[in-house]
Design a protein around this motif. Structure first.
Motif, PDB file in Angstrom:
ATOM      1  N   THR A  52      -9.892  -4.783  -4.823  1.00  0.00           N
ATOM      2  CA  THR A  52      -9.789  -5.978  -3.977  1.00  0.00           C
ATOM      3  C   THR A  52      -9.262  -5.607  -2.604  1.00  0.00           C
ATOM      4  O   THR A  52      -9.741  -6.109  -1.579  1.00  0.00           O
ATOM      5  N   ALA A  53      -8.274  -4.723  -2.562  1.00  0.00           N
ATOM      6  CA  ALA A  53      -7.751  -4.252  -1.281  1.00  0.00           C
ATOM      7  C   ALA A  53      -8.829  -3.510  -0.502  1.00  0.00           C
ATOM      8  O   ALA A  53      -8.994  -3.705   0.711  1.00  0.00           O
ATOM      9  N   ALA A  54      -9.590  -2.645  -1.189  1.00  0.00           N
ATOM     10  CA  ALA A  54     -10.642  -1.884  -0.511  1.00  0.00           C
ATOM     11  C   ALA A  54     -11.703  -2.796   0.079  1.00  0.00           C
ATOM     12  O   ALA A  54     -12.234  -2.531   1.160  1.00  0.00           O
ATOM     13  N   ALA A  55     -12.004  -3.891  -0.633  1.00  0.00           N
ATOM     14  CA  ALA A  55     -12.992  -4.846  -0.118  1.00  0.00           C
ATOM     15  C   ALA A  55     -12.527  -5.497   1.172  1.00  0.00           C
ATOM     16  O   ALA A  55     -13.354  -5.987   1.951  1.00  0.00           O
ATOM     17  N   ARG A  56     -11.233  -5.492   1.402  1.00  0.00           N
ATOM     18  CA  ARG A  56     -10.672  -6.047   2.637  1.00  0.00           C
ATOM     19  C   ARG A  56     -10.388  -4.951   3.667  1.00  0.00           C
ATOM     20  O   ARG A  56      -9.768  -5.199   4.692  1.00  0.00           O
ATOM     21  N   GLY A  57     -10.801  -3.715   3.364  1.00  0.00           N
ATOM     22  CA  GLY A  57     -10.615  -2.611   4.304  1.00  0.00           C
ATOM     23  C   GLY A  57      -9.377  -1.781   4.071  1.00  0.00           C
ATOM     24  O   GLY A  57      -9.133  -0.811   4.780  1.00  0.00           O
ATOM     25  N   ILE A  58      -8.572  -2.151   3.072  1.00  0.00           N
ATOM     26  CA  ILE A  58      -7.341  -1.408   2.779  1.00  0.00           C
ATOM     27  C   ILE A  58      -7.654  -0.382   1.691  1.00  0.00           C
ATOM     28  O   ILE A  58      -7.776  -0.724   0.510  1.00  0.00           O
ATOM     29  N   THR A  59      -7.800   0.870   2.070  1.00  0.00           N
ATOM     30  CA  THR A  59      -8.118   1.930   1.113  1.00  0.00           C
ATOM     31  C   THR A  59      -6.859   2.532   0.506  1.00  0.00           C
ATOM     32  O   THR A  59      -6.950   3.491  -0.265  1.00  0.00           O
ATOM     33  N   ASN A  60      -5.724   1.986   0.843  1.00  0.00           N
ATOM     34  CA  ASN A  60      -4.433   2.458   0.330  1.00  0.00           C
ATOM     35  C   ASN A  60      -3.827   1.366  -0.544  1.00  0.00           C
ATOM     36  O   ASN A  60      -2.685   0.944  -0.349  1.00  0.00           O
ATOM     37  N   GLY A  61      -4.597   0.905  -1.533  1.00  0.00           N
ATOM     38  CA  GLY A  61      -4.180  -0.221  -2.362  1.00  0.00           C
ATOM     39  C   GLY A  61      -2.924   0.018  -3.160  1.00  0.00           C
ATOM     40  O   GLY A  61      -2.326  -0.936  -3.670  1.00  0.00           O
ATOM     41  N   VAL A  62      -2.493   1.260  -3.268  1.00  0.00           N
ATOM     42  CA  VAL A  62      -1.249   1.551  -3.984  1.00  0.00           C
ATOM     43  C   VAL A  62      -0.069   0.813  -3.361  1.00  0.00           C
ATOM     44  O   VAL A  62       0.911   0.493  -4.045  1.00  0.00           O
ATOM     45  N   LEU A  63      -0.137   0.511  -2.070  1.00  0.00           N
ATOM     46  CA  LEU A  63       0.946  -0.226  -1.418  1.00  0.00           C
ATOM     47  C   LEU A  63       1.092  -1.616  -2.021  1.00  0.00           C
ATOM     48  O   LEU A  63       2.212  -2.084  -2.261  1.00  0.00           O
ATOM     49  N   LEU A  64      -0.041  -2.269  -2.268  1.00  0.00           N
ATOM     50  CA  LEU A  64      -0.006  -3.589  -2.911  1.00  0.00           C
ATOM     51  C   LEU A  64       0.456  -3.468  -4.352  1.00  0.00           C
ATOM     52  O   LEU A  64       1.253  -4.282  -4.841  1.00  0.00           O
ATOM     53  N   ALA A  65      -0.047  -2.457  -5.036  1.00  0.00           N
ATOM     54  CA  ALA A  65       0.297  -2.273  -6.448  1.00  0.00           C
ATOM     55  C   ALA A  65       1.792  -2.021  -6.622  1.00  0.00           C
ATOM     56  O   ALA A  65       2.392  -2.478  -7.607  1.00  0.00           O
ATOM     57  N   GLY A  66       2.405  -1.315  -5.691  1.00  0.00           N
ATOM     58  CA  GLY A  66       3.837  -1.068  -5.776  1.00  0.00           C
ATOM     59  C   GLY A  66       4.642  -2.357  -5.727  1.00  0.00           C
ATOM     60  O   GLY A  66       5.653  -2.506  -6.426  1.00  0.00           O
ATOM     61  N   ILE A  67       4.193  -3.312  -4.898  1.00  0.00           N
ATOM     62  CA  ILE A  67       4.877  -4.605  -4.835  1.00  0.00           C
ATOM     63  C   ILE A  67       4.725  -5.350  -6.155  1.00  0.00           C
ATOM     64  O   ILE A  67       5.697  -5.881  -6.706  1.00  0.00           O
ATOM     65  N   ALA A  68       3.495  -5.384  -6.690  1.00  0.00           N
ATOM     66  CA  ALA A  68       3.259  -6.089  -7.951  1.00  0.00           C
ATOM     67  C   ALA A  68       4.053  -5.463  -9.094  1.00  0.00           C
ATOM     68  O   ALA A  68       4.552  -6.164  -9.978  1.00  0.00           O
ATOM     69  N   GLN A  69       4.183  -4.145  -9.072  1.00  0.00           N
ATOM     70  CA  GLN A  69       4.984  -3.462 -10.091  1.00  0.00           C
ATOM     71  C   GLN A  69       6.427  -3.944 -10.053  1.00  0.00           C
ATOM     72  O   GLN A  69       7.045  -4.201 -11.088  1.00  0.00           O
ATOM     73  N   ASN A  70       6.949  -4.104  -8.853  1.00  0.00           N
ATOM     74  CA  ASN A  70       8.336  -4.536  -8.714  1.00  0.00           C
ATOM     75  C   ASN A  70       8.525  -6.009  -9.040  1.00  0.00           C
ATOM     76  O   ASN A  70       9.527  -6.402  -9.623  1.00  0.00           O
ATOM     77  N   GLU A  71       7.550  -6.833  -8.644  1.00  0.00           N
ATOM     78  CA  GLU A  71       7.708  -8.267  -8.812  1.00  0.00           C
ATOM     79  C   GLU A  71       7.592  -8.694 -10.274  1.00  0.00           C
ATOM     80  O   GLU A  71       8.382  -9.506 -10.749  1.00  0.00           O
ATOM     81  N   THR A  72       6.594  -8.170 -10.988  1.00  0.00           N
ATOM     82  CA  THR A  72       6.328  -8.661 -12.342  1.00  0.00           C
ATOM     83  C   THR A  72       5.935  -7.573 -13.330  1.00  0.00           C
ATOM     84  O   THR A  72       5.522  -7.890 -14.447  1.00  0.00           O
ATOM     85  N   GLY A  73       6.008  -6.298 -12.934  1.00  0.00           N
ATOM     86  CA  GLY A  73       5.505  -5.259 -13.814  1.00  0.00           C
ATOM     87  C   GLY A  73       4.023  -5.393 -14.059  1.00  0.00           C
ATOM     88  O   GLY A  73       3.517  -5.015 -15.116  1.00  0.00           O
TER      89      GLY A  73
END
Length: 457
Positions: A52-73
């Protein structure tokens, strides 16, 4: 670097995290959550975030995943964290509730963040009014998080030289896990996503450490090959037969503060649209651009969709660049589901754009909604002289996409016929399109008043 065992990381674990919502101006309380996702489920969830991040041009989706990991696992559904609060129901949760934060008081108060990224505007109803029902789906929750983090990077005091969404995406793509710019990213997340600042939050160091740990956990879990293998879709040129560019097309970019660009998934071509509010200013504060490049030059007519369920602006300002220069015009979005911007000449392998701004002249106190949805490019003739400009509307209809969904308005719009006109005012180069006859204007307005569905404020 070595990849950690995905199976070991996927077992049930306890996380220190905050559960109240990602747009608070104050630090959120800490809680403890147990995620019940197994290795296969975690991989599926991380793949959605990455793609989903890549579809928006963000090829570094791990940044989003790190937030989700912290917020809710990575949990999105209450069934994946059963001792948390139960939010509204979601089809992605088998019709059951999404996870809701428990850090704002008793679950009966219906407060706390919703979904994997914990969006929170007060009560559950407040949050849904602001963010829309899209956050109840996994995909929509990720999309909303992307909007938020792009805006977060633009306003971050820890990041220099970023003023636009394009620059924010480029900067995010340059962040290296355990390397360059990770410190600035974690500071930005801790401050703007969590609300904990270095000088105003007694637990800043632990929050910073938690977000660092979350980022590095998902990076190690899946490895560099997984995270860096995402490819952002490219903006494809318009083929000789023309094409439709909807609001999610790679050729469409949003500018300004992305917090004020909202997504609706109950209307629009292909099942979605974007909207923002009008302002009275000389220059736009928020704007959207359809980027155009043509395989073959020639004259093309441009049509835009404005679903009546959301369209409120009577003076939506458009700017079209073409072989003859630039044309500015305004559209009354309330009169029809679609409008012709005119016919223009374009040269092959040259960059052009159609821009829609929020500076309609309608005051922000009126809160008029301006809609950005689909743009259709229709070839109408061979290459013309460089100074050729706007012309006449074209009769016909646009066939709906076979799989278009998202509500009664999705994928069903038609181009205006010659008798309908385009309800626009043109300034600059090019001729003026035909105006609606007064009787047709009255009929159109009556139809809008009878059929319009008002969205919830």
């Amino acid at each position: 670097m070595g990849r950690r065992s995905a199976l070991g990381l996927a077992s049930s674990f306890l996380l220190l995290l905050t559960l109240a919502g990602c747009v608070q101006d104050h630090p959120r309380p800490l809680g403890v959550i147990e995620s019940n996702l197994n290795a296969e489920q975690r991989r599926a969830r991380l793949t959605i975030i990455r793609d989903t991040a890549a579809a928006r041009g963000i090829t570094n989706g791990v940044l989003l995943a790190g937030i989700a990991q912290n917020e809710t696992g990575l949990a999105h559904c209450w069934s994946e964290a059963t001792w948390a609060c139960q939010g509204p129901d979601s089809a992605d949760c088998g019709g059951g509730p999404v996870i809701a934060g428990a850090g704002d008081g008793p679950c009966a108060d219906r407060q706390g963040g919703l979904g994997m990224f914990q969006f929170d505007a007060g009560t559950y109803d407040d949050t849904l009014r602001r963010e829309g029902d899209r956050i109840l789906s996994v995909q929509g929750n990720v999309d909303a998080a992307i909007d938020f983090v792009i805006a977060m990077v633009i306003r971050s005091v820890y990041i220099d030289g970023v003023d636009t969404a394009e620059q924010a995406i480029a900067w995010m793509n340059s962040v290296e896990v355990r390397g360059a710019r990770q410190d600035e990213w974690i500071k930005t997340v801790t401050h703007y996503y969590n609300g904990c600042t270095p000088t105003g939050c007694s637990v800043y160091a632990s929050r910073y450490a938690n977000y660092t740990r979350g980022l590095e956990t998902v990076w190690d879990e899946m490895g560099a090959e997984f995270w860096l293998g995402a490819m952002a879709p490219s903006c494809e040129p318009v083929p000789p037969e023309g094409r439709i560019l909807d609001d999610r097309d790679p050729c469409v970019s949003l500018g300004g503060d992305l917090r004020y660009w909202r997504t609706a998934t109950d209307a629009g071509y292909g099942g979605s649209l974007r909207w923002t509010r009008s302002i009275a200013a000389d220059s736009p504060s928020n704007y959207g651009i359809w980027h155009l490049r043509f395989v073959e030059g020639g004259e093309h007519e441009l049509f835009v969709t404005t679903p009546l369920a959301y369209a409120e602006s009577r003076m939506a300002p458009y700017r079209v660049t073409h072989a003859g220069g630039e044309t500015r015009l305004s559209i009354d979005q309330t009169t029809s589901e679609s409008h012709s911007l005119g016919t223009f000449s374009f040269i092959a392998d040259t960059d052009y754009e159609v821009e829609l701004g929020d500076n309609s002249g309608e005051p922000s106190s009126d809160a008029k909604t301006i809609v950005l949805d689909a743009l259709e490019v229709v070839p109408v003739g061979p290459p013309a002289e460089p100074d050729a400009g706007a012309g006449s509307p074209d009769a016909g209809t646009i066939a709906p996409e076979p799989d278009a969904g998202g509500g009664a308005d999705a994928g069903t719009w038609s181009r205006p016929t010659a008798s309908e006109g385009c309800s626009c005012r043109v300034a600059g180069t090019g001729g003026a399109p035909a105006r609606l006859a007064p009787s047709l204007v009255l009929l159109a307005l009556l139809g809008v008043l009878c059929a319009r569905r008002r969205r919830a404020r």
